[in-house]
Design an enzyme around this catalytic site. Sequence first.
Site, PDB file in Angstrom:
ATOM      1  N   GLY A   1       4.253  -1.941  -7.243  1.00 15.70           N
ATOM      2  CA  GLY A   1       4.662  -2.117  -8.675  1.00 15.70           C
ATOM      3  C   GLY A   1       5.014  -0.638  -9.337  1.00 15.70           C
TER       4      GLY A   1
ATOM      5  N   VAL B   1      -0.836   2.295 -11.123  1.00 12.94           N
ATOM      6  CA  VAL B   1      -1.511   2.294 -12.525  1.00 12.94           C
ATOM      7  C   VAL B   1      -2.907   1.891 -12.192  1.00 12.94           C
ATOM      8  CG1 VAL B   1       0.521   1.346 -13.910  1.00 12.94           C
ATOM      9  CG2 VAL B   1      -0.883  -0.297 -12.602  1.00 12.94           C
ATOM     10  N   ASP B   2      -3.161   1.417 -11.037  1.00  9.11           N
ATOM     11  CA  ASP B   2      -4.833   1.148 -10.738  1.00  9.11           C
ATOM     12  C   ASP B   2      -5.716   2.347 -10.596  1.00  9.11           C
ATOM     13  OD1 ASP B   2      -3.949  -1.584 -10.547  1.00  9.11           O
ATOM     14  OD2 ASP B   2      -3.670  -1.574  -8.502  1.00  9.11           O
TER      15      ASP B   2
ATOM     16  N   MET C   1      -4.500  -5.295 -15.999  1.00 10.90           N
ATOM     17  CA  MET C   1      -4.333  -5.265 -14.713  1.00 10.90           C
ATOM     18  C   MET C   1      -5.527  -4.526 -13.935  1.00 10.90           C
ATOM     19  SD  MET C   1      -0.245  -4.365 -14.265  1.00 10.90           S
ATOM     20  CE  MET C   1       0.829  -5.864 -14.153  1.00 10.90           C
TER      21      MET C   1
ATOM     22  N   ARG D   1      -6.946  -4.651  -9.763  1.00  8.04           N
ATOM     23  CA  ARG D   1      -7.345  -5.820  -8.954  1.00  8.04           C
ATOM     24  C   ARG D   1      -8.568  -5.622  -8.457  1.00  8.04           C
ATOM     25  NH1 ARG D   1      -3.527  -9.478  -6.563  1.00  8.04           N
ATOM     26  NH2 ARG D   1      -1.668  -8.071  -7.643  1.00  8.04           N
TER      27      ARG D   1
ATOM     28  N   GLN E   1       2.085  -3.945 -20.283  1.00  3.11           N
ATOM     29  CA  GLN E   1       1.112  -2.633 -20.130  1.00  3.11           C
ATOM     30  C   GLN E   1       1.657  -1.523 -19.197  1.00  3.11           C
ATOM     31  OE1 GLN E   1      -2.588  -3.544 -17.909  1.00  3.11           O
ATOM     32  NE2 GLN E   1      -1.493  -5.459 -17.937  1.00  3.11           N
TER      33      GLN E   1
END
Lengths: 418, 418
Positions: free
Chosen positions: B12, B142-143, B189, B191, B298
């Site tokens: 991503g 981004v996670d 977001m 996960r 986002q």
Amino acid sequence: MAKNAFYAQSGGVTSVINASACGVIETARKHKDKIANVLAGRNGIIGALTEDLIDTSKESDADIAALRYTPSGAFGSCRFKLKDLEKSKREYERLIEIFKAHDIGYFFYNGGGDSADTCYKVSQLSEKMGYPVQAIHVPKTVDNDLPITDTCPGFGSVAKYIAISTREASYDVRSMSKTSTKVFVIEVMGRHAGWIAAAGGLAADEENDIPVVILFPEIPFDQEKFLATVKAKVAKYDYCSVVVSEGAHYPDGKFLAEQGTRDAFGHAQLGGAAPVVADMVRQALGFKFHWAVADYLQRAARHIASGTDVAQAYAVGQAAVELAIKGHNSIMPTIVRKSQNPYKWEVGEAPLSKVANVEKFMPRDFISEDGFGITQACRDYLVPLIQGEEYPPFHNGMPRYVTLKNAPVAKKLPEFKL
Amino acid sequence: MAKNAFYAQSGGVTSVINASACGVIETARKHKDKIANVLAGRNGIIGALTEDLIDTSKESDADIAALRYTPSGAFGSCRFKLKDLEKSKREYERLIEIFKAHDIGYFFYNGGGDSADTCYKVSQLSEKMGYPVQAIHVPKTVDNDLPITDTCPGFGSVAKYIAISTREASYDVRSMSKTSTKVFVIEVMGRHAGWIAAAGGLAADEENDIPVVILFPEIPFDQEKFLATVKAKVAKYDYCSVVVSEGAHYPDGKFLAEQGTRDAFGHAQLGGAAPVVADMVRQALGFKFHWAVADYLQRAARHIASGTDVAQAYAVGQAAVELAIKGHNSIMPTIVRKSQNPYKWEVGEAPLSKVANVEKFMPRDFISEDGFGITQACRDYLVPLIQGEEYPPFHNGMPRYVTLKNAPVAKKLPEFKL
């Protein structure tokens, strides 16, 4: 003999409705000989009916100035519709009583079509009841569906947000399309009019060849044609962005997604067209998808408000007070487009009799022949409205918005049950 | 004896991954004695496998500089996971062949956990096969779930976007709560790790007493406790904002919303937790609600990227090249927090053997005792990461992002079927 003014915010709030409040209050403060104080309705017209008034003189000049860059309704808004003069007689008469009790000679009502109607009725009734109140409607609606005015304050900023968000997400999908997401769906506001959806079309321009398919409320949804269009875009670009209005509907009027609940005005509360459209694409074409629902984010996004919109929101607030002082009544300040290139505008006025209960839809020649895009005429209309970035001040990485003190005015009348 | 470098973007994309690409290419251009040219993989590692390489020397300095403020993956990304050296032997060997054929001595792989693993394996294999390639992983996700590094480039900007959006929408709901929406739900977001959801907690601070209820993936969902918390917040504030991670799940591991589709890595493709939570609130408590799903908006929102994040994304790209030139291999540049107040950071390094296949979750002491909020420790961690606004240039009301020419490099090898 200065009178007080009443100001209230009505219906869905925007990122710039407080800029109009700022225009009203700052201008009133310059005319103390005519306007003693601005009393605001706490939570809109309900504040007037229940005598829940806010004394804005308790707010510092700095805090009032900060309204210019603070999204939402600083005094609270409401969804509460007054019906016609017969059915809501009790409420209208109560308003006049409140105005009398608090020496209010000016009624500034900041909202969309429904509040223009209320404002018009207040001006009619105050004449009938022999208590003169000058009722001025201050236009506000992200839906951009008020008549006569070239645009509605609140719309330009949503348009800018949706145009930018659609461009940014399209760049993202373009990066991912080889092995992953090929279709991105974004759902935007606009129950009956497709102005906001149209703004998604601005994601593309001469420098940005981005495939955008728009589903307008003005064009009944044709599933077969829609899927063929998406398929063709993906064949050419390997990806595609879809902007779907919450008001997109089938030829029989059924919305693509309806949650089954209704708001205080009896309008169906919508949401969820994006997942419906995304799933349709997956089932018919097999493309991987992502979808977003912008919802309140779009109308609250003061961090990326349009400079034009902020200026116009302030200007209609300022003009409302100036028109009132000059003795006008039962009117709404409007935005008049004086020239297209360079874009020039000024504030005009429209009689409320011609504003109330009229909705302005996208003209057919703003929508491309296939029904899924915008024309150059639409682009020419929209582009000036998203010009300029008027960023709020930031503190510690976050926008610094103001929360007012909202001090109550002492009550003078018996309680009133809504 | 200058060698070429290979650079690819994986997984991503983010609003600042191109800032890392900018750091890599600008730094390489300063060291032509060591790095002749940067060849980019079109659509990530797939571009290497299929010999679909991009000649970045064809891009002007100005266009490369513009990558710093352009969101998404300028060369295309992909979701394509290489398995272990045995199972994906054919692919790993093909990579080395491509590197040989194009005189590539440096492998810069810009991605998250999965690509760190691939990068590690490339470095192992190149040793085995006797063709020395220096493999450096450039962190991006981004996670925010990579180990060792204090933060992951891409995260700070999403955190800023979610913090601002939650604050703005909360102001909106607060305005409407008297007669309309009382609960606003935003889905974000994340996960497995709740870092992005945690950022929603920054909507509140000393100046902004905003009720935010966060649903973390780290805390199994307890419906009864959640509803009681929302009810209490609404009783006190008349409204409440809920930030729900896409990864929020029941104690048995079932996600609040699962669409049933899976991505190329076998991960469940999520989406739709927000409407589930909103409906839960309506059914149990009867509150009117609105919900938003930010999705790609986002991670693509370069218009409101964090200045800290942009600087760090650039810095890890730059450091990757500098470390490679100094002879390092099988490492990842990291962000090291040197001091908290004032916030100071520098670039460090971590061996890929310790990065690959390790996920970093929110520590329990970053989550409030009730499981629905963030602690001061979490706030101290997050706030520096969202500092600074590095706005992109605007043209005609829109951010002006760059689309590269992406000229292909002539192929030298036989075709390779994926």
